[in-house]
Design a protein around this motif. Structure first.
Motif, mmCIF file in Angstrom:
data_model
loop_
_atom_site.group_PDB
_atom_site.id
_atom_site.type_symbol
_atom_site.label_atom_id
_atom_site.label_comp_id
_atom_site.label_asym_id
_atom_site.label_seq_id
_atom_site.Cartn_x
_atom_site.Cartn_y
_atom_site.Cartn_z
ATOM 1 N N MET A 279 -0.534 5.400 -55.048
ATOM 2 C CA MET A 279 -0.115 4.205 -54.359
ATOM 3 C C MET A 279 1.312 4.409 -53.859
ATOM 4 N N THR A 280 1.525 4.163 -52.599
ATOM 5 C CA THR A 280 2.850 4.313 -52.024
ATOM 6 C C THR A 280 3.626 3.016 -52.173
ATOM 7 N N GLU A 281 4.946 3.113 -52.032
ATOM 8 C CA GLU A 281 5.776 1.916 -52.121
ATOM 9 C C GLU A 281 5.400 0.916 -51.028
ATOM 10 N N ALA A 282 5.123 1.404 -49.830
ATOM 11 C CA ALA A 282 4.749 0.519 -48.724
ATOM 12 C C ALA A 282 3.446 -0.232 -49.027
ATOM 13 N N SER A 283 2.512 0.419 -49.699
ATOM 14 C CA SER A 283 1.235 -0.242 -49.996
ATOM 15 C C SER A 283 1.371 -1.278 -51.113
ATOM 16 N N ARG A 284 2.485 -1.267 -51.824
ATOM 17 C CA ARG A 284 2.701 -2.220 -52.905
ATOM 18 C C ARG A 284 3.422 -3.474 -52.429
ATOM 19 N N THR A 285 3.844 -3.505 -51.173
ATOM 20 C CA THR A 285 4.514 -4.666 -50.612
ATOM 21 C C THR A 285 3.493 -5.533 -49.893
ATOM 22 N N LEU A 286 3.378 -6.767 -50.318
ATOM 23 C CA LEU A 286 2.364 -7.655 -49.757
ATOM 24 C C LEU A 286 2.937 -8.515 -48.640
ATOM 25 N N PRO A 287 2.272 -8.571 -47.515
ATOM 26 C CA PRO A 287 2.660 -9.583 -46.524
ATOM 27 C C PRO A 287 2.231 -10.951 -47.057
ATOM 28 N N PRO A 288 2.829 -12.037 -46.543
ATOM 29 C CA PRO A 288 2.519 -13.374 -47.077
ATOM 30 C C PRO A 288 1.030 -13.698 -47.127
ATOM 31 N N GLU A 289 0.279 -13.304 -46.105
ATOM 32 C CA GLU A 289 -1.149 -13.641 -46.117
ATOM 33 C C GLU A 289 -1.900 -12.890 -47.221
ATOM 34 N N ALA A 290 -1.446 -11.707 -47.579
ATOM 35 C CA ALA A 290 -2.080 -10.976 -48.676
ATOM 36 C C ALA A 290 -1.763 -11.647 -50.009
ATOM 37 N N LEU A 291 -0.571 -12.183 -50.147
ATOM 38 C CA LEU A 291 -0.208 -12.906 -51.356
ATOM 39 C C LEU A 291 -1.080 -14.156 -51.494
ATOM 40 N N ASP A 292 -1.311 -14.841 -50.390
ATOM 41 C CA ASP A 292 -2.208 -15.997 -50.410
ATOM 42 C C ASP A 292 -3.608 -15.589 -50.838
ATOM 43 N N ALA A 293 -4.071 -14.450 -50.339
ATOM 44 C CA ALA A 293 -5.410 -13.964 -50.697
ATOM 45 C C ALA A 293 -5.472 -13.613 -52.186
ATOM 46 N N TRP A 294 -4.414 -12.995 -52.704
ATOM 47 C CA TRP A 294 -4.371 -12.639 -54.122
ATOM 48 C C TRP A 294 -4.372 -13.908 -54.975
ATOM 49 N N ALA A 295 -3.566 -14.908 -54.589
ATOM 50 C CA ALA A 295 -3.536 -16.169 -55.331
ATOM 51 C C ALA A 295 -4.902 -16.853 -55.290
ATOM 52 N N ALA A 296 -5.566 -16.803 -54.141
ATOM 53 C CA ALA A 296 -6.907 -17.392 -54.026
ATOM 54 C C ALA A 296 -7.901 -16.666 -54.923
ATOM 55 N N ALA A 297 -7.803 -15.341 -54.981
ATOM 56 C CA ALA A 297 -8.693 -14.564 -55.843
ATOM 57 C C ALA A 297 -8.453 -14.895 -57.317
ATOM 58 N N LEU A 298 -7.187 -15.017 -57.698
ATOM 59 C CA LEU A 298 -6.869 -15.392 -59.079
ATOM 60 C C LEU A 298 -7.395 -16.795 -59.390
ATOM 61 N N SER A 299 -7.191 -17.711 -58.457
ATOM 62 C CA SER A 299 -7.663 -19.081 -58.651
ATOM 63 C C SER A 299 -9.170 -19.127 -58.830
ATOM 64 N N GLU A 300 -9.870 -18.374 -58.000
ATOM 65 C CA GLU A 300 -11.328 -18.340 -58.103
ATOM 66 C C GLU A 300 -11.771 -17.746 -59.432
ATOM 67 N N ARG A 301 -11.148 -16.649 -59.811
ATOM 68 C CA ARG A 301 -11.529 -15.944 -61.049
ATOM 69 C C ARG A 301 -11.325 -16.817 -62.284
ATOM 70 N N PHE A 302 -10.237 -17.611 -62.279
ATOM 71 C CA PHE A 302 -9.905 -18.399 -63.457
ATOM 72 C C PHE A 302 -10.232 -19.884 -63.315
ATOM 73 N N GLY A 303 -10.961 -20.245 -62.254
ATOM 74 C CA GLY A 303 -11.412 -21.614 -62.085
ATOM 75 C C GLY A 303 -10.297 -22.611 -61.815
ATOM 76 N N LEU A 304 -9.269 -22.175 -61.110
ATOM 77 C CA LEU A 304 -8.166 -23.064 -60.770
ATOM 78 C C LEU A 304 -8.447 -23.726 -59.431
ATOM 79 N N SER A 305 -7.972 -24.935 -59.276
ATOM 80 C CA SER A 305 -8.180 -25.636 -58.012
ATOM 81 C C SER A 305 -7.014 -25.381 -57.068
ATOM 82 N N ASP A 306 -7.205 -25.781 -55.813
ATOM 83 C CA ASP A 306 -6.146 -25.645 -54.816
ATOM 84 C C ASP A 306 -4.897 -26.370 -55.309
#
Length: 89
Positions: free
Chosen positions: A1-28
């Motif tokens: 994994m390169t340093e550049a690939s570890r930096t998330l653009p804002p929309e990727a952070l939103d996608a990660w938060a959505a994935a976490l929310s879905e996995r753990f049953g959290l609401s919006d």
């Protein structure tokens, strides 16, 4: 994994938060991204960079033990942020 690939653009952070929310049953709205990022910034600048994830975990733990409401999260984050702003090691 390169340093550049570890930096998330804002929309990727939103996608990660959505994935976490879905996995753990959290609401919006239960994952306050900007609140936690602000907490991490304040702790990293006021204490030390490695203290940021630890502080976010502790704030979440405290909020959960207090009941886990949005107000509990905001209160715990406010306390940690205030501590970080006044920190002198």
């Amino acid at each position: 994994m390169t340093e550049a690939s570890r930096t998330l653009p804002p929309e990727a952070l939103d996608a990660w938060a959505a994935a976490l929310s879905e996995r753990f049953g959290l609401s919006d709205g239960e994952v306050p991204i900007s609140l936690i990022l602000d907490l991490a910034r304040d702790v990293a600048n006021g204490v030390a960079r490695p203290a940021a994830p630890l502080s976010a975990f502790v704030a979440g733990l405290v909020a959960g033990r207090a009941g886990g409401s949005q107000a509990d999260v905001e209160a715990a984050v406010a306390i940690v942020t205030e501590m970080a702003k006044g920190w002198e090691a």
